[in-house]
Enzyme design. Structure first.
Site, PDB file in Angstrom:
ATOM      1  N   ASP A 218       0.333  -1.475   0.025  1.00  0.00           N
ATOM      2  CA  ASP A 218       0.297  -0.469  -0.102  1.00  0.00           C
ATOM      3  C   ASP A 218       1.194   1.094  -0.258  1.00  0.00           C
ATOM      4  O   ASP A 218       2.635   1.172   0.360  1.00  0.00           O
ATOM      5  CB  ASP A 218      -1.170  -0.490   1.127  1.00  0.00           C
ATOM      6  CG  ASP A 218      -1.860   1.470   1.504  1.00  0.00           C
ATOM      7  OD1 ASP A 218      -2.487   1.651   0.210  1.00  0.00           O
ATOM      8  OD2 ASP A 218      -2.002   2.084   2.227  1.00  0.00           O
TER       9      ASP A 218
ATOM     10  N   ARG B 174     -10.559  -1.024  -6.537  1.00  0.00           N
ATOM     11  CA  ARG B 174     -10.734   0.231  -5.214  1.00  0.00           C
ATOM     12  C   ARG B 174     -10.630  -1.183  -3.863  1.00  0.00           C
ATOM     13  O   ARG B 174     -11.235  -1.924  -4.243  1.00  0.00           O
ATOM     14  CB  ARG B 174     -12.085   0.527  -4.759  1.00  0.00           C
ATOM     15  CG  ARG B 174     -11.801   1.254  -3.375  1.00  0.00           C
ATOM     16  CD  ARG B 174     -13.191   2.227  -3.450  1.00  0.00           C
ATOM     17  NE  ARG B 174     -13.441   3.398  -2.124  1.00  0.00           N
ATOM     18  CZ  ARG B 174     -12.518   4.056  -1.384  1.00  0.00           C
ATOM     19  NH1 ARG B 174     -11.410   4.016  -2.377  1.00  0.00           N
ATOM     20  NH2 ARG B 174     -12.078   4.967  -0.123  1.00  0.00           N
TER      21      ARG B 174
ATOM     22  N   GLY C   2      -9.652  12.006   5.941  1.00  0.00           N
ATOM     23  CA  GLY C   2     -11.038  13.111   4.623  1.00  0.00           C
ATOM     24  C   GLY C   2      -9.650  13.783   5.056  1.00  0.00           C
ATOM     25  O   GLY C   2      -9.931  13.786   3.371  1.00  0.00           O
TER      26      GLY C   2
ATOM     27  N   GLN D 130      -6.686   6.223  -4.580  1.00  0.00           N
ATOM     28  CA  GLN D 130      -6.525   7.456  -4.074  1.00  0.00           C
ATOM     29  C   GLN D 130      -8.124   7.836  -4.354  1.00  0.00           C
ATOM     30  O   GLN D 130      -8.574   8.591  -6.109  1.00  0.00           O
ATOM     31  CB  GLN D 130      -5.857   7.794  -5.391  1.00  0.00           C
ATOM     32  CG  GLN D 130      -4.466   7.146  -5.191  1.00  0.00           C
ATOM     33  CD  GLN D 130      -4.001   7.598  -4.194  1.00  0.00           C
ATOM     34  OE1 GLN D 130      -4.025   9.347  -4.017  1.00  0.00           O
ATOM     35  NE2 GLN D 130      -2.949   6.617  -2.604  1.00  0.00           N
TER      36      GLN D 130
ATOM     37  N   ASP E 279      -1.531  -0.638   5.916  1.00  0.00           N
ATOM     38  CA  ASP E 279      -1.920   0.095   7.757  1.00  0.00           C
ATOM     39  C   ASP E 279      -3.810  -0.103   7.126  1.00  0.00           C
ATOM     40  O   ASP E 279      -4.095   0.443   8.234  1.00  0.00           O
ATOM     41  CB  ASP E 279      -1.331   0.853   7.187  1.00  0.00           C
ATOM     42  CG  ASP E 279      -1.753   2.130   6.514  1.00  0.00           C
ATOM     43  OD1 ASP E 279      -2.655   2.027   5.469  1.00  0.00           O
ATOM     44  OD2 ASP E 279      -1.651   3.469   7.330  1.00  0.00           O
TER      45      ASP E 279
ATOM     46  N   ASP F 261      -0.070   5.447   1.152  1.00  0.00           N
ATOM     47  CA  ASP F 261      -0.314   6.068   2.493  1.00  0.00           C
ATOM     48  C   ASP F 261      -0.279   5.184   3.760  1.00  0.00           C
ATOM     49  O   ASP F 261      -1.025   4.481   4.019  1.00  0.00           O
ATOM     50  CB  ASP F 261      -1.148   6.717   2.247  1.00  0.00           C
ATOM     51  CG  ASP F 261      -1.564   7.570   0.558  1.00  0.00           C
ATOM     52  OD1 ASP F 261      -0.235   7.747   0.211  1.00  0.00           O
ATOM     53  OD2 ASP F 261      -2.285   8.149   0.285  1.00  0.00           O
TER      54      ASP F 261
END
Length: 208
Positions: free
Chosen positions: A32, A126, A44, A79, A153, A34
């Protein structure tokens, strides 16, 4: 804190024929982005440009070690910010191009980047849906679930791996990271085959 694995992975062939047959040699590591490669933004918020791309400590060296071990390293990332109009697919590509340049300073590289630009319930790519894995397999037909592993994560990362039959590693992150974890992080930690504080720690285990 390291959790002892239920079924130790192999980063190289073992002498035991029985062990080799039951646990195929690891060939591909899905990462992954981020929260694994760069610091996750608060829930958010999104990494919209390289200016906000905060590379986590030790990541270039960890990826370089995976490269040196002959493992294929692929990034798979949701994303959603593209669908929300916060940045474009071209912006994502530009960040990944810049990341490759930074990694190259440490003699590291990512073999492929795959990202989902869609909003929820609009696609098959997704995570935890399998589309990004299918895109990677189209480029690298030799990829097989039995010889692949995903490091993430979030719950979607771990479910992505489990749905496909991949081994899974959950990254707990530091205190700052844990404040920004998505809902379901505790479930992801329990579901994963093993968990570690960071990508360098996970790589230490895989290559031990």
């Amino acid at each position: 804190m390291k959790i002892e694995p239920k079924d130790p992975l192999q980063a190289s062939t073992q002498n035991s024929t029985e062990t080799t047959q039951s646990r195929p040699t690891l060939r591909t590591v899905f990462l992954d982005r981020d929260g694994v490669i760069n610091r996750k933004m608060p829930e958010g918020q999104y990494v919209t440009s390289w200016q906000h791309f905060d590379l986590l400590p030790g990541v270039p060296e960890a990826i370089a070690r995976l490269n040196q071990a002959g493992l294929r390293v692929l990034v798979v990332t949701n994303q959603r910010g593209v669908a929300l109009g916060l940045y474009t697919a071209a912006d994502v590509d530009a960040m990944h191009t810049k990341l490759q340049r930074v990694l190259s300073v440490s003699d590291a590289h990512v073999d492929g980047f795959y990202f989902c630009p869609h909003d929820k319930h609009q696609c098959n790519c997704r995570k935890p849906l399998p589309g990004l894995f299918e895109q990677a397999k189209k480029q690298f037909p030799e990829i097989e679930p039995a010889t692949s592993l995903v490091i993430g994560d979030s719950l979607s990362d771990i479910e992505f791996g489990h749905n496909l039959g991949l081994q899974t590693i959950f990254l707990e992150g530091d205190e700052s990271h844990r404040q920004h974890q998505k809902p379901g992080a505790s479930k992801a930690a329990d579901l994963a085959d093993r968990r570690f504080p960071s990508l360098p720690d996970a790589v230490d285990y895989l290559l031990a």
